[in-house]
Design an enzyme around this catalytic site. Sequence first.
Site, mmCIF file in Angstrom:
data_model
loop_
_atom_site.group_PDB
_atom_site.id
_atom_site.type_symbol
_atom_site.label_atom_id
_atom_site.label_comp_id
_atom_site.label_asym_id
_atom_site.label_seq_id
_atom_site.Cartn_x
_atom_site.Cartn_y
_atom_site.Cartn_z
ATOM 1 N N SER A 597 0.842 -1.187 0.000
ATOM 2 C CA SER A 597 0.000 0.000 0.000
ATOM 3 C C SER A 597 0.890 1.254 0.000
ATOM 4 C CB SER A 597 -0.957 -0.029 1.191
ATOM 5 O OG SER A 597 -1.989 0.905 1.042
ATOM 6 N N ASP A 672 -9.314 -4.519 -6.198
ATOM 7 C CA ASP A 672 -8.971 -3.621 -5.095
ATOM 8 C C ASP A 672 -9.805 -2.343 -5.213
ATOM 9 O OD1 ASP A 672 -7.758 -1.968 -3.205
ATOM 10 O OD2 ASP A 672 -5.745 -2.730 -3.625
ATOM 11 N N HIS A 704 -7.769 -5.294 -1.451
ATOM 12 C CA HIS A 704 -6.538 -4.683 -0.970
ATOM 13 C C HIS A 704 -5.795 -5.533 0.065
ATOM 14 C CE1 HIS A 704 -3.864 -1.275 -0.751
ATOM 15 N NE2 HIS A 704 -4.013 -1.156 0.551
#
Length: 729
Positions: A597, A672, A704
Amino acid sequence: MKYSFIPRFICTALIAGTSVYCANALTVDDYCSPRQTAPVRIKEMRPLNGGLTYAAISEDGKSIEVFDYKTGKKVSTLFDINTVKGDIKIDSFDGYQLSANEKKILLWNDTRKIYRRSFTAQYYVYDIMRSTLKRVSKDGAQRGAVISHDGRMVAYTRNNNIYISNLDYDTDKAITNDGEINKIINGVSDWSYEEEFSVTNTMRWSADDNTLAYVRFDESEVPTYSFTSYKSFCEPNPLSDLYPDQYTYKYPLAGAPNSTVTVHSYDIENRTTKKMDIEIGKDYIPSIEFDGEGTQLMVMVLNRNQNDLRLFKVNPKSTVAKLVLNEKSHAWLSPSAYQMVTYGKTSFVIGSERSGYCHLYEYDYNGALKRQITKGDWNVTAYYGKNSRTGSHYFQCTKLGAVNRNVASVDLKGIVTLLNNVEGTESASFSKNMDYYVRSYSNITTPPVYAICNSRGNVLKELENNAAYAAKYSMAPRKELLKVANATGEEMNAYIIKPQDFDSSKKYPLLMYQYNGPDSQQVTNSWKMDGVYYLASLGYIVAAVDGRGTGFRSREWANSVYRHLGEYETADQIAGANNIAKMPFIDRERMGCFGWSYGGYMTLMELTDKNSPFKAGVSMAPVTDWRFYDSIYTERYMSTPQQNEGGYNSASAINRTQNLKGRLLIMSGTSDDNVHFQNTLKFTSKLNYEGKIFDMMALTGFEHSLGMCNARVMLYRKIADFLNVYLMK
């Protein structure tokens, strides 16, 4: 009693040029599967009225039991699936909520996920005295249900409209009628509020249950985002999507229109709805709550740049609003501070970082500051409440350093006492009267230990020490905490994880693991067992540093990255790697980086830095240009692209691809809804255009966090396979 362990090595063979193989060696599943790596955790213990007991779901998940704080013994049962009377029965439940008078229980099952936190479900209300169940609604799944204080009504949403189910009269009626998917939302939140403010439900009952307040979201002008939703083989009928569905929802990118929000109150008796008289415009409403008396509505309004917070006291009958608090910052206001708020009978306590550190302040409802409760060069990280008998406040803090967390109290004289003066990470769940709490404690060598304590910190009963779990991981690599200089010579908190067969006379490849997002923290004195330990077990030295921008130090440290994301963090990560590489057992010719991320973004920024020391890097689900990410998060730290075009250009990893020299593995889930797959596709398209070689892995149908099937195991197997090629040579 705390349980610590020292690694034991039981090895049977040493093969030249390979790792040590041990009897009962841990596998990739032991390190990377959340079900395997999770220690035993006690079930949520909810404090009950009176302060002497708490409720917890039974081990078999079929009942809700009541226990005595002082003895830890079971004293009664609130709910049992097997003893329900009447025609309506359920086989299981996924969660529950007690009414304030503790006469009714709201239960739900058949939970269906919407976004990260939100879901729909079938809701029921259990009458404790009669042992009977009632359905909240027969007309379809419900979302965000909240039970009234007296337990006689439940408010919920369906298709973005609010309904009130009156259990006494068996009525189920809508109180709004303008709700429409991807246009108007009543009572629950849009995607961005849920993701960035952790708001899933905005419906609040007044103390007399005659008023229901709520927030209305108008997302008509928010741009629609769509992506193809491919089925994963984790799902039933994975080959059934001959024509895949399009997943479509409202997602405001940085600089794009947000939802327009307004606050309303519905009068149960008069059946009338009023809009509160607050000037909101394009601002956010991160929170609404009734005050301690349950009569006045406390509404937070935050400007779009998120550096100006206004707190209003609103009369839900007259709609008149009064400003009681205004907090401003030259950078951003952290949600972790202003969301640390508790409304009492005559005053409220709120967190603020105005001093340069997060501390607690008490105000009356006219806006007058009564007292700064805590002060010092350390941060309050959670507020638990006030003991009305002694006047002491209880909280969690970093008084022993940013990597530690301690439960503490402060008395009327301002004297702060750590209930357990020990390094590590502890948290607390207090009883209603603040006389008892459930303590959770761990450190880098001690898995979580749970105990019931009194308000002085004395252990009354140990609940779980995870001894069996600790024995299982006694052969795992160990984490060590240290300090490392950043790009300007300032100390950063850091850790390293060495292989279990570490030999100081050898040279090891270094893998820098990072997140480093604003106000985040990677280096903590707490237990964690995950995939990076697996990588260490393969012969890597894994290290992490918390550079500038990270949280739980001073605001100056965090605010340094304001409107310059990626710049100082990258410099500090590279400096951290170079300084760790000075250790005699590090091979500085075999250095890599890895992140997820924001950490995936950092990996790209580090690999494309002109001074990059990294031979290879792994970027998981990265943001590649902040113009591709959501407005609330991005603008909090960068302002809008219209306000900070230069900052966005400098922060774009896509604009730096020409500098890529190390080998890259980039991975993302195709479904995602947080960091869109588009980020990865745009970045790799640029690499293709420039003729650069890289590796890529797309995880079909995954979101995600990669919580489905064995995705994390496969992820770390792929990372190991990649790194072994480029760093183990």
